[in-house]
Write a protein that holds these residues in place. Structure first.
Motif, PDB file in Angstrom:
ATOM      1  N   GLU A   1       0.813  -1.219   0.000  1.00 14.66           N
ATOM      2  CA  GLU A   1       0.000   0.000   0.000  1.00 14.66           C
ATOM      3  C   GLU A   1       0.845   1.268   0.000  1.00 14.66           C
ATOM      4  N   LYS A   2       2.142   1.129   0.138  1.00 19.42           N
ATOM      5  CA  LYS A   2       3.008   2.310   0.247  1.00 19.42           C
ATOM      6  C   LYS A   2       3.481   2.827  -1.110  1.00 19.42           C
ATOM      7  N   ASN A   3       3.321   1.997  -2.151  1.00 16.89           N
ATOM      8  CA  ASN A   3       3.729   2.379  -3.512  1.00 16.89           C
ATOM      9  C   ASN A   3       5.157   2.922  -3.552  1.00 16.89           C
ATOM     10  N   ILE A   4       6.032   2.241  -2.869  1.00 18.32           N
ATOM     11  CA  ILE A   4       7.413   2.720  -2.781  1.00 18.32           C
ATOM     12  C   ILE A   4       8.258   2.135  -3.910  1.00 18.32           C
ATOM     13  N   ILE A   5       9.121   2.955  -4.454  1.00 17.16           N
ATOM     14  CA  ILE A   5      10.024   2.524  -5.528  1.00 17.16           C
ATOM     15  C   ILE A   5      11.340   2.062  -4.902  1.00 17.16           C
ATOM     16  N   ILE A   6      11.795   0.854  -5.277  1.00 17.55           N
ATOM     17  CA  ILE A   6      13.066   0.327  -4.780  1.00 17.55           C
ATOM     18  C   ILE A   6      13.934  -0.044  -5.970  1.00 17.55           C
ATOM     19  N   ASP A   7      15.059   0.640  -6.115  1.00 17.13           N
ATOM     20  CA  ASP A   7      16.009   0.345  -7.191  1.00 17.13           C
ATOM     21  C   ASP A   7      17.219  -0.387  -6.620  1.00 17.13           C
ATOM     22  N   LEU A   8      17.854  -1.187  -7.463  1.00 17.33           N
ATOM     23  CA  LEU A   8      19.045  -1.933  -7.058  1.00 17.33           C
ATOM     24  C   LEU A   8      20.299  -1.295  -7.653  1.00 17.33           C
ATOM     25  N   GLU A   9      21.379  -1.351  -6.879  1.00 13.20           N
ATOM     26  CA  GLU A   9      22.661  -0.865  -7.373  1.00 13.20           C
ATOM     27  C   GLU A   9      23.758  -1.819  -6.912  1.00 13.20           C
ATOM     28  N   GLU A  10      24.290  -2.552  -7.859  1.00 15.14           N
ATOM     29  CA  GLU A  10      25.380  -3.480  -7.557  1.00 15.14           C
ATOM     30  C   GLU A  10      26.689  -2.707  -7.478  1.00 15.14           C
TER      31      GLU A  10
END
Length: 431
Positions: free
Chosen positions: A404-413
């Motif tokens: 429900e938070k509609n949060i964007i999570i991106d990855l960075e190696e």
């Protein structure tokens, strides 16, 4: 004076956990030993674990043989310095379980660790470590059978195990708030349950407890029967302590431990340092303050001179409280922040340090960055080409949890994550 809760707790444990009661009484007796006797006991226990590790662990036999170290000739605690330090990297790359380990006596534990490096260890179930908690509560004027509230990562047991736990704890009331999301709605429900059940003490991750305190202040709520608050999992700074003490209206105590070796030290009512359980965990401090622990109770997965990832200094004063366990100063451990959502709810950093508990081999280190638009970047140092697959699985679990938070999570190696004086901040917030 025994309450009904205490009486029933004693009777049920006499039948179901007799060894725990025996060990608790042994702890009470050993805590009263004079200095000469306690040093003899520590020396004998260190020697015993060294001999056991040499006889049954390939890792330690090879390590001791390389330096021509014979544990049977061990005569002084100073000789421990001859043995190389055991590091988290070595935990990841070697099997420290003894050759003839009993699978019924081991319990797996995984941690993000103070250096942001997930590792797995096994605890020796033959030593009933819960008795440390019983002892600590006694020093704070409470009993394990008292009603209590908990703000922590919570996965209740199910089926027969869950039923047995309910029987053992009845009629004690234990109120839980899973800290995967902290919001006013969740806090209100938790508060009402705590109030209804007249909790005697509150225990939880320091970040979550602090947020709960701010919630109580915001809505002018109180828990009138609260005797004290017990904080864990991250260092308790004095500013936060003073704030919580004012809001809760009771003492705030700090307890130190780790997933690798739990129940290390605790504050007494004087709060002038932490009393270290030296009869069961032998403490060394290297030249730059790093904590090295030899676990004197784990015979299934020996940890000898283990560099736990935190720093501390000795406190050579004698505490006026009467507790004989020696003092250490405040532990310098990991620093964490909160992940905040746009609706005002949050997740404490202590919860996020556990996200790779089920996949300790997936990453070497990790860190969250929260940007000003509330989006997240998960930086991670991979262990292999397959790491990103596992990391994506973890991210999908988080996204489902925070649907429900509609949060964007991106990855960075990344190749590495910078340290701050040997510590990694698990969360860096730009909010």
């Amino acid at each position: 004076m025994f309450s009904i809760n205490k009486s029933l707790f004693f009777l049920k444990n006499l039948f179901f956990r007799k060894k725990s009661l025996e060990q608790y009484n042994k702890l009470l007796n050993e805590s009263k030993l004079g200095e000469i006797d306690r040093q003899k006991l520590i020396l004998s226990r260190v020697k015993a674990i060294l001999i056991h590790a040499y006889n049954f662990s390939d890792f330690y036999k090879k390590r001791f043989d390389l330096i021509n170290f014979n544990p049977k000739q061990f005569q002084s605690l100073d000789e421990l310095k001859l043995i190389p330090v055991t590091t988290k990297i070595e935990l990841r790359e070697n099997n420290l379980l003894i050759k003839n380990y009993d699978k019924n006596l081991i319990a797996k534990s995984t941690t993000g660790g103070s250096t942001g490096m997930p590792v797995s260890v096994f605890h020796d179930k033959s030593f009933k470590s819960e008795v440390f908690g019983w002892y600590i509560l006694k020093q704070w004027g409470a009993h394990i059978s008292d009603n209590a509230g908990f703000l922590e990562r919570y996965n209740p047991s199910k089926g027969l195990t869950g039923l047995i736990n309910k029987v053992i704890w009845w009629p004690t009331k234990r109120v839980h708030l899973n800290i995967n999301i902290l919001s006013d709605e969740h806090f209100f429900k938790f508060y009402e349950k705590c109030k209804k059940n007249n909790i005697v003490y509150l225990e939880g991750y320091v970040g979550a407890v602090y947020e709960f305190a701010l919630f109580l202040e915001k809505y002018k709520l109180t828990l009138v029967n609260l005797k004290f608050v017990w904080t864990t999992s991250a260092p308790l700074n004095e500013k936060a302590r003073d704030k919580m003490k004012f809001i809760f209206g009771c003492p705030i105590y700090d307890q130190y431990g780790s997933c690798e070796i739990n129940w290390l030290a605790f504050e007494c009512e004087r709060c002038s340092g932490l009393h270290f359980f030296d009869l069961y965990r032998y403490l060394e401090i290297d030249e730059v303050g790093n904590i090295l622990i030899t676990d004197l109770t784990n015979y299934q997965f020996p940890l000898i001179r283990y560099k736990i990832g935190d720093k501390v200094s000795l406190n050579n004063s004698v505490c006026s409280c009467g507790i004989t366990f020696p003092l250490i100063n405040k532990v310098k451990g990991r620093e964490s922040d909160l992940i905040r959502f746009m609706d005002g709810s949050s997740v404490p950093g202590e919860f996020l340090t556990t996200i790779f508990d089920d996949y300790p081999e997936a990453v070497i280190q990790f860190q969250f960055i929260q940007k000003k638009d509330f989006s997240l970047i998960l930086k991670f140092v991979p262990t292999s080409d397959k790491s990103k697959i596992v990391v994506n699985e973890v991210i999908n679990i988080l996204k489902k949890m925070w649907l429900e938070k509609n949060i964007i999570i991106d990855l960075e190696e990344v190749q590495n994550i910078p340290h701050d004086y040997g510590k990694i901040r698990f969360i860096i917030s730009e909010l």
